[in-house]
Design a protein around this motif. Sequence first.
Motif, PDB file in Angstrom:
ATOM      1  N   GLY A  57      47.324  42.292  38.224  1.00  0.00           N
ATOM      2  CA  GLY A  57      46.388  41.330  37.617  1.00  0.00           C
ATOM      3  C   GLY A  57      46.630  40.313  36.468  1.00  0.00           C
ATOM      4  N   SER A 113      43.442  38.715  36.543  1.00  0.00           N
ATOM      5  CA  SER A 113      42.458  38.883  37.649  1.00  0.00           C
ATOM      6  C   SER A 113      41.158  38.846  37.270  1.00  0.00           C
ATOM      7  N   ALA A 120      43.542  41.097  43.597  1.00  0.00           N
ATOM      8  CA  ALA A 120      45.032  40.789  43.289  1.00  0.00           C
ATOM      9  C   ALA A 120      45.450  39.784  43.901  1.00  0.00           C
ATOM     10  N   ALA A 175      44.553  36.187  42.557  1.00  0.00           N
ATOM     11  CA  ALA A 175      44.404  35.795  41.095  1.00  0.00           C
ATOM     12  C   ALA A 175      44.691  34.404  40.659  1.00  0.00           C
TER      13      ALA A 175
END
Length: 792
Positions: free
Chosen positions: A687, A757, A767, A770
């Motif tokens: 992230g 994220s 993820a 993001a």
Amino acid sequence: MRRGARRGQIVVATVLVVGIVIMALLVNVYQMHSLFLRTRSPVVREVVAAATADFKRALAATLALATRAYFNYTEFSDLTERFASYGMSMHNRHNFTVARRAALTFLEYWRRSIVEAYGAYGLQVSYELLQLDLSRELGRARSVRDLMKGYWYLPISGSYAYAKLKLNLTALGFYNWESDVFVGLTLVVNRIPASVTSTNTTIQISVRFDGDVDTGTYPPTVRGYPYGNLIARGWVRVYYPEKDSAGRYTGAWKLARIRDVSYLGMGNYSITFEPAVEILTDPVTGQQYTPLMVVISDERGIVVEASTYNYLVFAIERRTPDTLIYYDSAGNRQTLSRPSDISNEVYTLEMSANLSLYWLGQKLAVDPQLKLPPFPYVPIKQVRVNVTLDGTLSTLAERPIQYENWTTVPWRGVQVDIPVGLADPQMDLVKGDKYNARLVFQVKFPTTSIKRQYVVLWWYDDLDAEPAAYPTQIQYIYRKEGGQVTWKDVRHPLYDVEFVDLEHQQSRGYYDYKGVAAFVLRDPITDFAFGPFNLHAFGVYGNYLGRYRPYGTWQVYYNYMRYSWIQAPIRIFAVLNTTLVGNVYAAGDVRSDYYDTLAIVQVVNGTRYIPVITYIYWKNTRSGEGYWLATEMGRGYADYFAYTAAGYQYKQNQTFVYTYDDVSGSPGGVLIRPDPGALMAHWSSGGVGRAVVLNKAAVQLLRSVGGSSASFSSTATAPGGQRQGSIEADFWPYTTSKTVQQGTLLRYWAVLFDFRSSGSGFLSLPASSAWQNAYIYTPMFLEDYAPRVIKP
């Protein structure tokens, strides 16, 4: 018994005789002392009065020198240049500390001269620098200490000098004479004019000078006498703000034509001048005022400058949408609502001395109802800024401000604004023909509920004011090891920005750029290099992509002239201006017949973005395989990639997401996709991501220069085979050969944006999604959503 009585009578008689003698002696001594006092008193009075008056004249002369130099050194050069050897140079015209040192040097010369002149009387002279309270005189808490002070730029302003004179006349037996010596000139300007006609304006002012020092309080106080000699022995000037043809203030001042000055008694004057000046209303207090500057001088040469207002106020309106539209890869319309916490929406704004405001080099729109008069003739160091945090005046407080010096220059046939360093804080904040100071400050919008923030730019009245040193999280590091530059970095909490160039070619532990100018993002803790941001590139070198890139040396601006210990509190910027291109793959492959580059990079405190403003000019027609507007490398951490479409071949803001496997599995390990738009991003499965936001002009250039060949691309590996995962905006990819024409001029900006994220200011996303946390901030970097300057 009779013999003892006789002895007692003798003793009494003896005492009486001695007493009579002593009394006679005392009378004689008193008569002699009285005669001495009668003969010496006129001399004492004359010497004391002459020395005190002369000291007062000396104080007035030093104050006149200091205030004339501060107001206009050049105009009074016949006086000011005589004291250049004392430090009173044009360079130090706005330095009251230097003026004070010159005054003390002059007063020491005066002291020696007067001691010599009255040497026959044993004259001893000294003076003590004490504090004098000016609150009764100025109507606010101010004082004189360290000999002299100036308090200007407000409706009540003044210039003052004060010391306690001490005298002894040893030859005349006269000791410990003390006298409070004060000189001053106070100007009071009524903010509202007495009358305004179609051609004239009439204002009233009050002038006071000197005054008796009241030593019955501590510290002593003073109240000036009415000054009635302004017409006969002094002078007065009135300045009014210049307007352009549209009625907007330009930031410049013009000298009014005074038609009449009348003395009304008790230090009051009426001044009628041309032209008629507009009456404004303070949007915060509701009070009316006429924007004017008034400058006066008395016969001693003491100058005072006053302004009818002491701040400029406006509001910044946020124009970014809180609900965004995009299309998924299948073309389905989607909505995305921003979180209430948008604390990453921080605007770094510039206000020029010509009263224009800028964001990312773009001049902001201003509400026609907003009337912003110019700054008075004030040194930059006096100016401060207050900004609200929640859109209400309750949070209006001082925030960091930075002073920069910009110029407008012709560059390849167009006018371009470029910074030439942080400003000299002692420079005048005036509208210039070539150079204009810019005041840089930040306006934050921490939540979506806040639509506007108040901004107040104000100035200190104290002529001794110094530029403020604000805390900052950015720092410039320049270091040489073994004769080689090993650090040319700007440290930021999110990333260390290493500027590689002709001076610093070898990126630490990473790659030798052979004089090509770029900047490498590094981990601020481990110093790990994530990879470079490449400004521009053209052609291939064998199997290597991006042969010719800008080649030269970055100029980094990070501290003030005279105040080198004060680091830039808001941003450190680097400027590249070069006519050369070079090859990162082969040393010595440097050409001057491709394109010129002007790039301005800003590393901004308290933000997640790095703006890069770029100008490219093609000097010759060239053909080649691959032409890149900008590229951002990943050096192995990127697992996901995304870009939005411009709307030429797909729907506008149609978004495509890819994995690293998609990139590495593409032909040649390079993913190439059409119709690049405003956003391209790459991020890790953990992230952590970076995005590049292209402004509208950049997106249009991709299309106008590259046509349907314009593309988003990502390269899986670096030349050495290491995992890379770049994001690239291409006019055309390396698989295509096309031509760019001589005279092609490109003007655009790209903003590098760090995102996560989840976390403060972001949505909490899986993820694979993001990129949306970059998308929710993309509008703030686009022209159509730039903030607007409005009336509060």
